[in-house]
Every structure is written in C-alpha cells, then in structure tokens.
Design an enzyme around this catalytic site. Structure first.
Site, PDB file in Angstrom:
ATOM      1  N   SER A 131      45.699  45.137  34.481  1.00 51.65           N
ATOM      2  CA  SER A 131      45.834  44.894  32.500  1.00 51.65           C
ATOM      3  C   SER A 131      46.521  44.465  32.844  1.00 51.65           C
ATOM      4  O   SER A 131      48.230  44.529  33.034  1.00 51.65           O
ATOM      5  CB  SER A 131      45.685  46.117  31.127  1.00 51.65           C
ATOM      6  OG  SER A 131      46.335  46.642  30.073  1.00 51.65           O
ATOM      7  N   TYR A 144      47.848  55.528  30.162  1.00 50.24           N
ATOM      8  CA  TYR A 144      47.385  53.813  30.683  1.00 50.24           C
ATOM      9  C   TYR A 144      48.276  53.077  31.968  1.00 50.24           C
ATOM     10  O   TYR A 144      47.312  52.324  32.279  1.00 50.24           O
ATOM     11  CB  TYR A 144      46.408  53.436  29.392  1.00 50.24           C
ATOM     12  CG  TYR A 144      45.809  51.959  29.550  1.00 50.24           C
ATOM     13  CD1 TYR A 144      44.171  52.456  29.481  1.00 50.24           C
ATOM     14  CD2 TYR A 144      46.679  50.644  29.063  1.00 50.24           C
ATOM     15  CE1 TYR A 144      44.126  50.878  30.510  1.00 50.24           C
ATOM     16  CE2 TYR A 144      45.957  49.849  29.568  1.00 50.24           C
ATOM     17  CZ  TYR A 144      44.588  49.563  30.169  1.00 50.24           C
ATOM     18  OH  TYR A 144      43.915  48.539  29.976  1.00 50.24           O
TER      19      TYR A 144
END
Length: 243
Positions: A131, A144
C-alpha cells in the site's frame, strides 16, 4: 501460478489478466462462493481454494493444489488483505491480530510455502500487494500501515535472499482504489460524496485507481518484461506519494 484474495477487486482482475495471457491458476479467498462463481468459466485452467489465508495450513494447501494440479508454481501474487481504519489508541489486540494476520502473515506463509516450488522451477516471481501507506503516513491507519510496511520490508529481504535462485520479489503500493472494499468504506461515512472527493483530491492525477491500473502493474512485475527488476516497492497511486 497462484493469486490470493481473488474473489473481488484487484485479485479477481489480476487473475483474469493472467488467464488471458494463458496462465494456469490456483485462486484463493475466504469468499468461496464468489470465487467459484468468478472462475466457473475458466475452462479447466483454474483451481479454487477456499479458506482464510491468515492460516498457514490454508496457504500450504494453496501451493499444494498448484503443484498437484498444474505441476508447480512460477508466479505468486499475494493480494489477500484487509483495511481497518482505527485510531491507534482504540486499536485492540483483536484488531491488530486481524490486520497482521490478513496482511502480513498471509503473505509470509504463502511465500514460505511456495519457495521450494519456485526454486525447483529454476526461478519465478513473487508480487506482494502492499500500500502507499507502507511508505507514507496517514491518519487512523497505524495498524494497517504497520502491516503493509512489514510487507515491503519482507519483499526487500526476500528479494535479496532469493536472487541467487532466480526468484524475483517485488511489491506494488496502490493508492485508493475504486473497489467494493472502497464502496463499503464510503457507505459507512457521514458524507460519502464529500469523502470520495477528498480521497480523489489526494491523488495528483485526479482520480482513484481502477482495479485494472493495479492489476496490470502486478502483471508487469510478474512478467518477463520485468526480468531485471527485484526488491522494488512500486507506487501505483496517481502521484499520491509526491504530495
């Protein structure tokens, strides 16, 4: 070839592109019904494995299926994962374990299971879906971001460890993607339209990524076109890492 998290979004589209290129695939996801429906017309060139990829036994079963059905593994696309938005102070042990299990452990277990098969093939490619939050900060995404940052670190370490075996290891780092997961997130906010505009505004190219944008980046890194590329964390983010 193995694609995880293949029932929806980027994983589904990547698997479709691999099939269009003539690949034989094992596709895996915990959403078994959706997965079977998505690949029902693959013409015998896909094998479906249902299960939670945070479980190392499922990851081993995925690789075993590729070996028994198609003779081995030459590409692994670790795409399975979850996004959990939560302030750090409210992140419980359960939330942290869920995020680390889905995003980091699943990728590690699949890599570990696939390595002997890749080496036996004389080389291959691993692509990990990380990400843009692995390489830049964002609010309410501490757990995350930590999990995806670990995926990038693992990618670089494995690229170094496996280079002598001819196995390339790279990561893609997408920005915000127009997927069902994004729709689910927007449905839960007070003003979905305003939130969507805000997210688009973070990307200099002026839009969210499509699943095709991200899937084709994974396909490139898995292909012979990227034969001299290993250990990279490639932003696929419309320039978001620049601002």
């Amino acid at each position: 070839m193995v694609v995880t998290g293949a029932a929806r979004g980027v994983g589904k589209r990547a698997a479709e592109l691999f099939l269009e290129d003539g690949a034989y695939l094992v596709v895996a996801d915990r959403l078994g019904d959706e997965l079977r429906e998505a690949f029902a017309n693959a013409g015998g060139r896909s094998e479906v494995v249902e299960g939670d990829l945070a479980d190392e036994r499922v990851c081993q079963a995925v690789v075993d299926a590729a070996i028994s059905r198609f003779g081995g593994v030459d590409v692994l696309f670790n795409n399975a994962g979850v996004t959990v938005r939560c302030p750090a102070v409210d992140t419980t042990e359960e939330i942290l374990e869920t995020v680390l299990g889905s995003n980091l452990r699943s990728a590690f277990y699949c890599c570990r299971a696939a390595l002997p098969a890749l080496v036996r093939r004389g080389g291959g490619a691993i692509v990990n879906n990380a990400s843009i939050n692995a390489i830049r900060g964002n609010v309410n995404l501490t757990a995350y971001s930590a999990s995806k940052g670990a995926v990038v670190a693992m990618t670089r370490a494995l690229a170094t460890e496996l280079a002598s075996y001819g196995v390339r290891v790279n990561a893609i780092c997408p920005g915000a993607i127009d997927t069902p997961m994004m729709d689910e997130y927007l449905a839960g906010v007070e003003d979905p339209r305003a939130e969507r505009r805000m997210l688009i505004g973070k990307h200099p190219l002026g839009r969210l990524a499509t699943v095709d944008d991200v899937a084709r980046a994974a396909l490139f890194l898995a292909s012979s076109d990227a034969a001299f590329i290993t250990g990279v964390a490639l932003p696929v983010d419309g320039g978001r890492h620049l601002v």
